[in-house]
Design a protein around this motif. Structure first.
Motif, PDB file in Angstrom:
ATOM      1  N   GLY A 155     -34.439  28.978   3.206  1.00  0.00           N
ATOM      2  CA  GLY A 155     -35.812  29.117   2.719  1.00  0.00           C
ATOM      3  C   GLY A 155     -36.423  30.470   3.019  1.00  0.00           C
ATOM      4  N   HIS A 156     -35.583  31.497   3.224  1.00  0.00           N
ATOM      5  CA  HIS A 156     -36.102  32.834   3.521  1.00  0.00           C
ATOM      6  C   HIS A 156     -36.531  33.534   2.231  1.00  0.00           C
ATOM      7  CE1 HIS A 156     -33.462  32.896   7.379  1.00  0.00           C
ATOM      8  NE2 HIS A 156     -34.549  32.175   7.530  1.00  0.00           N
ATOM      9  N   GLU A 157     -37.631  34.224   2.321  1.00  0.00           N
ATOM     10  CA  GLU A 157     -38.129  34.981   1.176  1.00  0.00           C
ATOM     11  C   GLU A 157     -37.299  36.239   0.954  1.00  0.00           C
ATOM     12  OE1 GLU A 157     -42.200  37.371   0.045  1.00  0.00           O
ATOM     13  OE2 GLU A 157     -42.350  35.554   1.235  1.00  0.00           O
ATOM     14  N   SER A 158     -36.786  36.779   2.050  1.00  0.00           N
ATOM     15  CA  SER A 158     -36.042  38.034   1.984  1.00  0.00           C
ATOM     16  C   SER A 158     -34.688  37.889   2.669  1.00  0.00           C
ATOM     17  CB  SER A 158     -36.848  39.131   2.677  1.00  0.00           C
ATOM     18  OG  SER A 158     -36.056  40.270   2.909  1.00  0.00           O
ATOM     19  N   THR A 159     -33.677  38.581   2.143  1.00  0.00           N
ATOM     20  CA  THR A 159     -32.366  38.565   2.812  1.00  0.00           C
ATOM     21  C   THR A 159     -32.406  39.349   4.114  1.00  0.00           C
ATOM     22  OG1 THR A 159     -31.651  40.440   1.462  1.00  0.00           O
ATOM     23  CG2 THR A 159     -31.047  38.248   0.694  1.00  0.00           C
ATOM     24  N   ASN A 160     -33.433  40.194   4.318  1.00  0.00           N
ATOM     25  CA  ASN A 160     -33.572  40.910   5.598  1.00  0.00           C
ATOM     26  C   ASN A 160     -33.766  39.922   6.743  1.00  0.00           C
ATOM     27  OD1 ASN A 160     -33.345  43.401   4.367  1.00  0.00           O
ATOM     28  ND2 ASN A 160     -35.540  43.621   4.083  1.00  0.00           N
ATOM     29  N   THR A 161     -34.501  38.875   6.501  1.00  0.00           N
ATOM     30  CA  THR A 161     -34.704  37.844   7.520  1.00  0.00           C
ATOM     31  C   THR A 161     -33.384  37.166   7.838  1.00  0.00           C
ATOM     32  OG1 THR A 161     -36.917  37.458   6.660  1.00  0.00           O
ATOM     33  CG2 THR A 161     -36.005  35.755   8.089  1.00  0.00           C
ATOM     34  N   THR A 162     -32.635  36.837   6.827  1.00  0.00           N
ATOM     35  CA  THR A 162     -31.343  36.178   7.004  1.00  0.00           C
ATOM     36  C   THR A 162     -30.384  37.073   7.772  1.00  0.00           C
ATOM     37  OG1 THR A 162     -31.707  35.128   4.877  1.00  0.00           O
ATOM     38  CG2 THR A 162     -29.499  34.965   5.794  1.00  0.00           C
ATOM     39  N   HIS A 163     -30.419  38.352   7.481  1.00  0.00           N
ATOM     40  CA  HIS A 163     -29.509  39.308   8.123  1.00  0.00           C
ATOM     41  C   HIS A 163     -29.680  39.302   9.641  1.00  0.00           C
ATOM     42  CE1 HIS A 163     -26.833  42.672   8.361  1.00  0.00           C
ATOM     43  NE2 HIS A 163     -27.720  43.365   9.030  1.00  0.00           N
ATOM     44  N   ARG A 164     -30.912  39.137  10.135  1.00  0.00           N
ATOM     45  CA  ARG A 164     -31.146  39.090  11.593  1.00  0.00           C
ATOM     46  C   ARG A 164     -30.382  37.940  12.234  1.00  0.00           C
ATOM     47  NH1 ARG A 164     -37.346  38.892  12.315  1.00  0.00           N
ATOM     48  NH2 ARG A 164     -37.434  38.797  10.077  1.00  0.00           N
ATOM     49  N   TYR A 165     -30.353  36.787  11.573  1.00  0.00           N
ATOM     50  CA  TYR A 165     -29.646  35.634  12.126  1.00  0.00           C
ATOM     51  C   TYR A 165     -28.138  35.826  12.070  1.00  0.00           C
ATOM     52  CZ  TYR A 165     -34.110  33.225  11.908  1.00  0.00           C
ATOM     53  OH  TYR A 165     -35.409  32.862  12.084  1.00  0.00           O
ATOM     54  N   VAL A 166     -27.658  36.408  11.006  1.00  0.00           N
ATOM     55  CA  VAL A 166     -26.225  36.601  10.836  1.00  0.00           C
ATOM     56  C   VAL A 166     -25.684  37.583  11.871  1.00  0.00           C
ATOM     57  CG1 VAL A 166     -24.460  37.468   9.242  1.00  0.00           C
ATOM     58  CG2 VAL A 166     -26.291  36.000   8.403  1.00  0.00           C
ATOM     59  N   GLU A 167     -26.474  38.592  12.210  1.00  0.00           N
ATOM     60  CA  GLU A 167     -26.030  39.621  13.149  1.00  0.00           C
ATOM     61  C   GLU A 167     -26.180  39.201  14.615  1.00  0.00           C
ATOM     62  OE1 GLU A 167     -24.465  42.517  12.410  1.00  0.00           O
ATOM     63  OE2 GLU A 167     -24.448  41.697  10.377  1.00  0.00           O
ATOM     64  N   ALA A 168     -26.811  38.074  14.889  1.00  0.00           N
ATOM     65  CA  ALA A 168     -26.989  37.618  16.278  1.00  0.00           C
ATOM     66  C   ALA A 168     -25.631  37.263  16.873  1.00  0.00           C
ATOM     67  CB  ALA A 168     -27.923  36.418  16.323  1.00  0.00           C
ATOM     68  N   ASN A 169     -25.352  37.809  18.072  1.00  0.00           N
ATOM     69  CA  ASN A 169     -24.084  37.484  18.726  1.00  0.00           C
ATOM     70  C   ASN A 169     -24.292  36.345  19.721  1.00  0.00           C
ATOM     71  OD1 ASN A 169     -25.098  38.561  21.153  1.00  0.00           O
ATOM     72  ND2 ASN A 169     -24.308  40.594  20.671  1.00  0.00           N
ATOM     73  N   LEU A 170     -23.227  35.894  20.335  1.00  0.00           N
ATOM     74  CA  LEU A 170     -23.292  34.751  21.231  1.00  0.00           C
ATOM     75  C   LEU A 170     -24.227  35.010  22.414  1.00  0.00           C
ATOM     76  CD1 LEU A 170     -22.279  31.927  21.761  1.00  0.00           C
ATOM     77  CD2 LEU A 170     -20.293  32.890  22.909  1.00  0.00           C
ATOM     78  N   GLU A 171     -24.214  36.210  22.964  1.00  0.00           N
ATOM     79  CA  GLU A 171     -25.089  36.529  24.098  1.00  0.00           C
ATOM     80  C   GLU A 171     -26.556  36.427  23.698  1.00  0.00           C
ATOM     81  OE1 GLU A 171     -26.083  40.209  27.165  1.00  0.00           O
ATOM     82  OE2 GLU A 171     -24.402  40.388  25.770  1.00  0.00           O
ATOM     83  N   MET A 172     -26.901  36.926  22.515  1.00  0.00           N
ATOM     84  CA  MET A 172     -28.289  36.849  22.037  1.00  0.00           C
ATOM     85  C   MET A 172     -28.712  35.394  21.870  1.00  0.00           C
ATOM     86  SD  MET A 172     -28.000  39.898  19.225  1.00  0.00           S
ATOM     87  CE  MET A 172     -29.573  39.647  18.463  1.00  0.00           C
ATOM     88  N   LYS A 173     -27.814  34.565  21.348  1.00  0.00           N
ATOM     89  CA  LYS A 173     -28.126  33.157  21.148  1.00  0.00           C
ATOM     90  C   LYS A 173     -28.296  32.438  22.480  1.00  0.00           C
ATOM     91  CE  LYS A 173     -25.601  33.064  16.786  1.00  0.00           C
ATOM     92  NZ  LYS A 173     -24.410  32.564  16.088  1.00  0.00           N
ATOM     93  N   GLU A 174     -27.444  32.749  23.457  1.00  0.00           N
ATOM     94  CA  GLU A 174     -27.551  32.128  24.787  1.00  0.00           C
ATOM     95  C   GLU A 174     -28.866  32.490  25.459  1.00  0.00           C
ATOM     96  OE1 GLU A 174     -24.001  33.466  26.759  1.00  0.00           O
ATOM     97  OE2 GLU A 174     -22.822  31.776  26.015  1.00  0.00           O
ATOM     98  N   LYS A 175     -29.293  33.745  25.346  1.00  0.00           N
ATOM     99  CA  LYS A 175     -30.565  34.170  25.938  1.00  0.00           C
ATOM    100  C   LYS A 175     -31.742  33.440  25.291  1.00  0.00           C
ATOM    101  CE  LYS A 175     -29.258  38.784  27.482  1.00  0.00           C
ATOM    102  NZ  LYS A 175     -29.459  40.238  27.294  1.00  0.00           N
ATOM    103  N   ALA A 176     -31.691  33.280  23.975  1.00  0.00           N
ATOM    104  CA  ALA A 176     -32.770  32.576  23.268  1.00  0.00           C
ATOM    105  C   ALA A 176     -32.822  31.115  23.697  1.00  0.00           C
ATOM    106  CB  ALA A 176     -32.566  32.689  21.764  1.00  0.00           C
ATOM    107  N   LEU A 177     -31.665  30.464  23.812  1.00  0.00           N
ATOM    108  CA  LEU A 177     -31.627  29.060  24.225  1.00  0.00           C
ATOM    109  C   LEU A 177     -32.086  28.877  25.663  1.00  0.00           C
ATOM    110  CD1 LEU A 177     -28.299  27.901  22.554  1.00  0.00           C
ATOM    111  CD2 LEU A 177     -30.619  27.242  21.919  1.00  0.00           C
TER     112      LEU A 177
END
Length: 59
Positions: free
Chosen positions: A11-33
């Motif tokens: 449901g993203h309006e822009s692919t730029n928003t999607t790109h941020r999620y795709v580029e997230a690595n495991l360390e970034m995801k662990e920190k967010a969680l």
């Protein structure tokens, strides 16, 4: 999978928003969680009412 397809699914309006999620690595995801806290709510199971069940049975 093309970014524009993923963007539509999410449901993203822009692919730029999607790109941020795709580029997230495991360390970034662990920190967010690690910053999250469990919600203080009690989940209830959905129970359809009689009117809804009658409607569904007509389908």
């Amino acid at each position: 999978m093309p970014f524009n397809v993923i963007a539509l699914w999410l449901g993203h309006e822009s692919t730029n928003t999607t790109h941020r999620y795709v580029e997230a690595n495991l360390e970034m995801k662990e920190k967010a969680l690690a910053r999250l806290e469990a919600p203080d709510i009690k989940l209830k199971r959905f129970r359809a009412g009689d009117e809804l069940m009658r409607f569904l049975q007509t389908l």
